[in-house]
Design an enzyme around this catalytic site. Structure first.
Site, PDB file in Angstrom:
ATOM      1  N   ASP A   1      26.032   1.856 -26.937  1.00  0.00           N
ATOM      2  CA  ASP A   1      25.446   1.240 -25.740  1.00  0.00           C
ATOM      3  C   ASP A   1      24.938  -0.162 -26.099  1.00  0.00           C
ATOM      4  OD1 ASP A   1      23.445   2.309 -27.366  1.00  0.00           O
ATOM      5  OD2 ASP A   1      22.065   2.590 -25.703  1.00  0.00           O
TER       6      ASP A   1
ATOM      7  N   HIS B   1      32.391   6.980 -29.585  1.00  0.00           N
ATOM      8  CA  HIS B   1      31.895   6.470 -28.302  1.00  0.00           C
ATOM      9  C   HIS B   1      31.283   5.074 -28.500  1.00  0.00           C
ATOM     10  CE1 HIS B   1      29.954   6.836 -24.303  1.00  0.00           C
ATOM     11  NE2 HIS B   1      28.919   6.252 -24.876  1.00  0.00           N
TER      12      HIS B   1
ATOM     13  N   ASP C   1      36.753  14.283 -31.296  1.00  0.00           N
ATOM     14  CA  ASP C   1      36.958  12.844 -31.543  1.00  0.00           C
ATOM     15  C   ASP C   1      37.508  12.192 -30.275  1.00  0.00           C
ATOM     16  OD1 ASP C   1      37.110  10.383 -32.745  1.00  0.00           O
ATOM     17  OD2 ASP C   1      39.066  10.774 -33.657  1.00  0.00           O
TER      18      ASP C   1
ATOM     19  N   GLU D   1      29.338   9.615 -31.021  1.00  0.00           N
ATOM     20  CA  GLU D   1      28.938   8.213 -30.915  1.00  0.00           C
ATOM     21  C   GLU D   1      28.839   7.606 -32.317  1.00  0.00           C
ATOM     22  OE1 GLU D   1      26.079   7.604 -27.904  1.00  0.00           O
ATOM     23  OE2 GLU D   1      25.883   5.453 -28.244  1.00  0.00           O
TER      24      GLU D   1
HETATM   25  O1  9MR Z   1      20.118   9.855 -31.878  1.00  0.00           O
HETATM   26  C1  9MR Z   1      19.459  10.240 -30.684  1.00  0.00           C
HETATM   27  C2  9MR Z   1      19.269  11.739 -30.704  1.00  0.00           C
HETATM   28  O2  9MR Z   1      18.392  12.116 -31.746  1.00  0.00           O
HETATM   29  C3  9MR Z   1      18.747  12.209 -29.364  1.00  0.00           C
HETATM   30  O3  9MR Z   1      18.720  13.630 -29.343  1.00  0.00           O
HETATM   31  C4  9MR Z   1      19.631  11.672 -28.235  1.00  0.00           C
HETATM   32  C5  9MR Z   1      19.158  12.090 -26.840  1.00  0.00           C
HETATM   33  O4  9MR Z   1      17.937  11.539 -26.548  1.00  0.00           O
HETATM   34  O5  9MR Z   1      19.677  10.264 -28.289  1.00  0.00           O
HETATM   35  C6  9MR Z   1      20.262   9.789 -29.477  1.00  0.00           C
HETATM   36  O6  9MR Z   1      20.243   8.403 -29.466  1.00  0.00           O
HETATM   37  C7  9MR Z   1      21.077   7.741 -28.560  1.00  0.00           C
HETATM   38  C8  9MR Z   1      20.179   6.851 -27.733  1.00  0.00           C
HETATM   39  O7  9MR Z   1      19.365   7.662 -26.899  1.00  0.00           O
HETATM   40  C9  9MR Z   1      20.931   5.818 -26.923  1.00  0.00           C
HETATM   41  N1  9MR Z   1      21.850   5.074 -27.769  1.00  0.00           N
HETATM   42  C10 9MR Z   1      22.784   5.941 -28.446  1.00  0.00           C
HETATM   43  C11 9MR Z   1      22.066   6.887 -29.354  1.00  0.00           C
HETATM   44  C12 9MR Z   1      23.029   7.738 -30.169  1.00  0.00           C
HETATM   45  O8  9MR Z   1      23.699   8.675 -29.398  1.00  0.00           O
END
Ligand code: 9MR
Length: 571
Positions: free
Chosen positions: A165, A492, A540, A549
Site C-alpha cells: 500500500d 500483493h 501466491d 503481501e
Molecule cells: O503486519 C500487519 C499484521 O500484523 C496485522 O495483523 C494486519 C492487520 O491489521 O496488518 C498487517 O500490516 C499491514 C498494514 O495494516 C497495512 N499495510 C500492509 C501491512 C502488511 O500486510
C-alpha cells in the site's frame, strides 16, 4: 489441495558445505525409508535411512526427515531421492546467501517514497517519485491532520512505503529501520561478522559512493521520515509522534505511487509511535555518529524529546477501529515500547534515568520469548537483544545475555518438536499474518545466542530454519522472490502488479512474502483456502493481501537473518 510437486522437500536454494543439511519426505510410511543424494550428473554421492517424525500438525502431513549433513562437497544441481520421488534441485555452497544478504536489503530502495527510482540502479524498476505533490498526488510535503486531530500540517515526504500500500506507519517503520540498523550493528560487533559486506557501494543506491555504508544510507531514508512525524515544539503533544500518514480511503490495484489521487492525512499521535521514534532515533544517534555527527545529534535530541513526551502521555493508544485507507497498527499495551526505548536511550547515553527505568521494569527480568515471536506490536525482545549484544554497564548484563540463550533454547525445543523443523509455535496452532517474519524473528534470537555464546546448536537451529522459508515446507516452494526453483513472485503490491498489468514488474528478487496465515482475512484466500491447515493457508496471488503481501518489517527480518547466515560460510 494444490499440486505441490515431488514429495521430497528441500531448501531449494541450497545448503552451506559446513552446515546442517536436512530434507523432508511426505509419506504414508512410518518406518525409516532409504534415501539417496544425487549430484547433477545423476550419480549417487550419499545414501542413508530417513527418520520418521510423525504427523505434522501445521500441515496435516506425515513426514520423515533426511539428514545428509555429512556430505559437504560444494556443487550445483543436487537432488534428494526417497520413496520413489526426486526433490527439486538445490546447491551446496554459500554464494547464494551472500547474494541474499544484498538482495534482501536492495528491496528497500524501490520501496522508497518521495524519490524517483532510477533504472540504472534497478533495471526494470524505474518509476516517478511518489507523493511529492505532483498531480494527481496530493503529496506528502504538506499533509494536514485528520479533522479534529490537529490544526497544522507537516512535511512528511520520504520514508519507505509500508508494504504493497502507500501508507507510512511509524510503529512498523520503527521495527523495520531498527532491524536494518541492527543488522549493521551486529555485523560490526559479532565474532563471525563481515561488516565490509555492508559497506559503501554494496547496494546500488543513489547515495553509493558517499563513504557511508550503504545499509546506513538506506536506513537514513526511513529515519529522516520518522523524525518528520514528530509533533513540532509549541503544538499540543509536542515531542510525540503521529502514528501514521496514509490515504483517506483504500485504493485498488494496480496504482503506481505517483498516480495515487487520494487525500493524505496525518493521524493522531500515539504513545507507541512516540516510543518507536525514541528507540530508533536513539539507535541512529550511536550508529550514525562516526559518519554524520550532526545527524546523530539531531536524532538524540528527538529521542530525548520523544521519551519525555511519552512519559507525559503514557497511554495514548492507536485504535483498531482506525483502519480506513490504511492499516490500524493498533496497540493498547506500550510497556514493551517503553522498555525498548529505554534500552536504546541507555545504550546511546548511559543515562541514569534510562538505567533506572530498565532495572525497575518487570519486562527486564520477564520471560519475553514468546513462541510466536516478537513483532511490531510486541517489541520487548528488541530491547533485550540489544542490551545483550551491545556493550554497556548494566549491573546484570551477564543475566541479560544468559536470558537470550534461554529464549534460544526454547526455540530449539520448538524446532525439535516440529516435524518440519520450524521455530514457530503460535497458540492454538493459529499461524499469524506475516508468519514468515515471526519465524525469522525467532531465528534472530537463535542467531544472537550463537553470536553471544558460540554454541553450535544455535547456528544449526538458524540454518535448519532457513530451509522452511526456502522450500522445505508443505507447499514445496520458497517464499523469497527469485530464490528457489518455485518461489513467491506475485506478492500483493500496488506497483509490482505484473499479474494485473504485464507492463509492470514482479517484486524485486529478495522480496519476502508474508506467508501462511490461518486467519485468511482476504476474500481471495477465503474463496480458495477455506479449511486450510496452517502451512496451506497461503497462495501466491497478488489479491491475497493477508497471505502474500510484501512489507518493510518482513524484509528487515529476512535481511537481518540473511546477513547472519552469509557470515556462516567460514565454518
Ligand atoms: O503486519 C500487519 C499484521 O500484523 C496485522 O495483523 C494486519 C492487520 O491489521 O496488518 C498487517 O500490516 C499491514 C498494514 O495494516 C497495512 N499495510 C500492509 C501491512 C502488511 O500486510
Amino acid at each position: 489441495m494444490p499440486d505441490t510437486g515431488p514429495r521430497v522437500r528441500v531448501n531449494q536454494v541450497g545448503y552451506l558445505p559446513k552446515g546442517p543439511k536436512v530434507g523432508t519426505v511426505v509419506t504414508e510410511a512410518t518406518d525409516p525409508l532409504p534415501w539417496e543424494l544425487h549430484n547433477a550428473a545423476g550419480a549417487v554421492v550419499a545414501r542413508g535411512a530417513s527418520t520418521p517424525r510423525g504427523l505434522d500438525a501445521s500441515s496435516g502431513q506425515n513426514v520423515q526427515s533426511i539428514d545428509f549433513g555429512a556430505y559437504a562437497t560444494a556443487g550445483t544441481g543436487y537432488t534428494l531421492v526417497a520413496d520413489g520421488e526426486t526433490s527439486r534441485p538445490f546447491d551446496i555452497g554459500s554464494d547464494f546467501y551472500e547474494k541474499l544478504r544484498a538482495d534482501s536489503l536492495k528491496f528497500y530502495y524501490p520501496q522508497r517514497s518521495g524519490i524517483a527510482i532510477r533504472d540504472d540502479l534497478r533495471p526494470g524498476y524505474a518509476r516517478p517519485a511518489g507523493h511529492v505533490g505532483v498531480a494527481p498526488n496530493k503529496g506528502d510535503t504538506d499533509v494536514p491532520c485528520q479533522p479534529g486531530v490537529c490544526d497544522y500540517s507537516l512535511n512528511v515526504a520520504g520514508g519507505w512505503y509500508d508494504a504493497g500500500d502507500h501508507g507510512k506507519y511509524v510503529v512498523n517503520g520503527g521495527i523495520a529501520v531498527h532491524q536494518v540498523m541492527s543488522e549493521y550493528e551486529r555485523s560490526v560487533l559479532a565474532r563471525t561478522g563481515e561488516p565490509w559486506k555492508l559497506w559503501d557501494n554494496t547496494l546500488a543506491l543513489p547515495e553509493s559512493g558517499n563513504r557511508v555504508p550503504d545499509i546506513l544510507d538506506e536506513a537514513r531514508w526511513e529515519q529522516e521520515f520518522l523524525l518528520k512525524m514528530q509533533v513540532p515544539a509549541g503544538q499540543p503533544l509536542a515531542g510525540m509522534a503521529h502514528h501514521k500518514i496514509h490515504d483517506a480511503a483504500w485504493t485498488g490495484l494496480p496504482l503506481l505511487p505517483d498516480q495515487d489521487p487520494q487525500p493524505r492525512e496525518l493521524h493522531a499521535p500515539s504513545t507507541a509511535a512516540t516510543l518507536n521514534l525514541a528507540a530508533t532515533a536513539a539507535q541512529a544517534a550511536r550508529v550514525f555518529l562516526p559518519y554524520d555527527p550532526a545527524f546523530a545529534a539531531r536524532n538524540l535530541k528527538a529521542a530525548k524529546a520523544a521519551w519525555a513526551a511519552a512519559k507525559a502521555h503514557p497511554a495514548v493508544y492507536a485504535l483498531a477501529s482506525d483502519g480506513t485507507g490504511g492499516g490500524a497498527y493498533e496497540d493498547n499495551n506500550v510497556s514493551d515500547e517503553f522498555y525498548w526505548a529505554a534500552a536504546e536511550l541507555y545504550l546511546s547515553t548511559g543515562g541514569k534515568e534510562f538505567k533506572d527505568y530498565l532495572l525497575a521494569s518487570p519486562l527486564h527480568t520477564a520471560d519475553i520469548w514468546a513462541p510466536d515471536g516478537f513483532s511490531w506490536q510486541s517489541v520487548a525482545a528488541l530491547g533485550r537483544l540489544d542490551l545483550a549484544r551491545i556493550p554497556n554497564a548494566l549491573p546484570d548484563r551477564a543475566r541479560v545475555r544468559a536470558s537470550v540463550a534461554q529464549g534460544a533454547d526454547r526455540y530449539l525445543g520448538i524446532i525439535a518438536a516440529s516435524p518440519y523443523g520450524v521455530p514457530y509455535a503460535p497458540a492454538g496452532n493459529q499461524w499469524a499474518w506475516g508468519s514468515n517474519s515471526s519465524i525469522l524473528n525467532n531465528m534472530e534470537v537463535l542467531a544472537t545466542a550463537y553470536d553471544l555464546t558460540g554454541a553450535a546448536k544455535y547456528r544449526t537451529g538458524v540454518l535448519e530454519s532457513m530451509d522452511y522459508l526456502l522450500g522445505r515446507n508443505a507447499l514445496n516452494q520458497s517464499y523469497v522472490t527469485g530464490y528457489g526453483e518455485v518461489n513467491s513472485h506475485n506478492e500483493h503490491s500496488r506497483w509490482y502488479a505484473h499479474e494485473l498489468n504485464a507492463d509492470l514488474p514482479n517484486p524485486p528478487v529478495g522480496t519476502l512474502a508474508g506467508g501462511a496465515n490461518s486467519g485468511i482475512q482476504d476474500p481471495l484466500a477465503q474463496a480458495k483456502l477455506a479449511g486450510c491447515a496452517p502451512q496451506f493457508c497461503y497462495i501466491d496471488d497478488i489479491e491475497s493481501y493477508s497471505t502474500n503481501e510484501e512489507a518493510i518489517n518482513w524484509n528487515s527480518a529476512l535481511a537481518w537473518v540473511a546477513g547472519f547466515v552469509a557470515d556462516q560460510d567460514n565454518g
